[in-house]
Design a protein around this motif. Structure first.
Motif, mmCIF file in Angstrom:
data_model
loop_
_atom_site.group_PDB
_atom_site.id
_atom_site.type_symbol
_atom_site.label_atom_id
_atom_site.label_comp_id
_atom_site.label_asym_id
_atom_site.label_seq_id
_atom_site.Cartn_x
_atom_site.Cartn_y
_atom_site.Cartn_z
ATOM 1 N N SER A 139 0.836 -1.194 0.000
ATOM 2 C CA SER A 139 0.000 0.000 0.000
ATOM 3 C C SER A 139 0.871 1.245 0.000
ATOM 4 N N GLU A 140 0.267 2.393 -0.444
ATOM 5 C CA GLU A 140 0.991 3.656 -0.481
ATOM 6 C C GLU A 140 0.257 4.672 0.362
ATOM 7 N N SER B 252 5.327 0.316 6.170
ATOM 8 C CA SER B 252 5.599 -0.714 7.177
ATOM 9 C C SER B 252 7.080 -0.799 7.539
ATOM 10 N N ASP B 253 7.946 -0.109 6.746
ATOM 11 C CA ASP B 253 9.364 -0.186 7.079
ATOM 12 C C ASP B 253 9.726 0.862 8.121
ATOM 13 N N SER B 254 11.009 1.000 8.413
ATOM 14 C CA SER B 254 11.452 1.874 9.509
ATOM 15 C C SER B 254 11.767 3.292 9.055
ATOM 16 N N ILE B 255 11.526 3.612 7.775
ATOM 17 C CA ILE B 255 11.869 4.934 7.253
ATOM 18 C C ILE B 255 10.594 5.765 7.074
ATOM 19 N N PRO B 256 10.383 6.792 7.895
ATOM 20 C CA PRO B 256 9.199 7.650 7.728
ATOM 21 C C PRO B 256 9.332 8.519 6.495
ATOM 22 N N ALA B 257 8.202 8.959 5.947
ATOM 23 C CA ALA B 257 8.188 9.715 4.694
ATOM 24 C C ALA B 257 9.016 10.987 4.778
ATOM 25 N N ILE C 214 4.240 20.208 -1.648
ATOM 26 C CA ILE C 214 4.890 19.091 -2.321
ATOM 27 C C ILE C 214 4.337 17.784 -1.763
ATOM 28 N N GLU C 215 3.937 16.916 -2.653
ATOM 29 C CA GLU C 215 3.405 15.616 -2.241
ATOM 30 C C GLU C 215 4.557 14.635 -2.074
ATOM 31 N N VAL C 216 4.803 14.216 -0.841
ATOM 32 C CA VAL C 216 5.876 13.275 -0.540
ATOM 33 C C VAL C 216 5.269 11.899 -0.295
ATOM 34 N N ILE C 217 5.801 10.908 -0.978
ATOM 35 C CA ILE C 217 5.230 9.559 -0.945
ATOM 36 C C ILE C 217 6.098 8.603 -0.129
ATOM 37 N N ASP C 218 5.457 7.783 0.664
ATOM 38 C CA ASP C 218 6.123 6.661 1.331
ATOM 39 C C ASP C 218 5.446 5.392 0.824
ATOM 40 N N PRO C 219 6.025 4.710 -0.168
ATOM 41 C CA PRO C 219 5.356 3.546 -0.757
ATOM 42 C C PRO C 219 5.336 2.319 0.141
ATOM 43 N N ASN C 220 6.121 2.336 1.225
ATOM 44 C CA ASN C 220 6.137 1.189 2.132
ATOM 45 C C ASN C 220 6.138 1.667 3.578
#
Length: 208
Positions: free
Chosen positions: A23-24, A46-51, A38-44
């Protein structure tokens, strides 16, 4: 052999992350240099890196969608035949103005067995409309952007065949096969911009 082992390990890591969550999520932030949001995307997520840790030049939502549509068009036939495996349907990007016209070009990096072999991977440079300027084969990561120019465009240093190669713009595009270009005899300076440097910087991987 070391590069092959690194690529194999990286593919396993990407596969595990993709299985966790496809999910995105979208996050809106204010740019420090403009009032435009600006639209910043976090495509995953569930990982440890926040958007917010991803760089604007590598996570703009509009750019991600532009790259996605371009890749879907380029590989339309192979996608329709399911010839491209799921790992290979991932990309990263990095925006940088290579010719100082105030319009950023887009470096695109691909991964997976469909796009990578023992010699390297396939990479692209697109213009701000998603039109292909250059396509590179047998290329490794990262791409270093030099301060020197050829025909008004920055020279590039691209690893290929275990050596950094010098690529110069010929007025229309960069050479497509870095392995055939002159070798850079010194290590690129740390102060030079590095595109698609996912090994040392947090890059979000997008699906197409």
């Amino acid at each position: 052999m070391k590069k092959t082992a690194f690529l194999f390990s990286f593919l396993i890591l990407i596969s595990l992350n993709a299985c966790k969550n496809n999910s995105e999520s979208t996050k809106i932030i204010n740019s420090s240099t403009t009032e435009k949001k600006i639209e910043v995307i976090d495509p995953n997520p569930s990982d440890s890196i926040p958007a917010e840790l991803y760089g604007i030049n590598s996570s703009n939502g509009e750019t991600a969608q532009l790259v996605r549509l371009t890749l879907q068009e380029i590989y339309k036939e192979d996608l329709s035949k399911n010839s491209i495996d799921e790992i290979s349907k991932k990309f990263i990007f990095f925006e940088f103005d290579l010719n100082e016209d105030e319009k950023k070009e887009i470096f695109v990096g691909l991964i997976g067995s469909y796009f990578c072999g023992t010699g390297g991977c396939t990479q692209y440079i697109l213009d701000y409309n998603g039109i292909v300027i250059s396509k590179f084969t047998v290329s490794d990561y990262p791409i270093v952007i030099d301060t020197n120019k050829s025909n008004g465009w920055r020279n590039l240093f691209i690893p290929s065949g275990g050596k950094n190669r010098i690529l110069k713009f010929n007025g229309k595009s960069y050479p497509s096969n870095p392995s055939l270009e002159p070798e850079l005899k010194e290590i690129p300076g740390d102060g030079l911009p590095r595109a698609l440097f996912f090994m040392n910087e947090p890059y979000p991987w997008f699906n197409f």
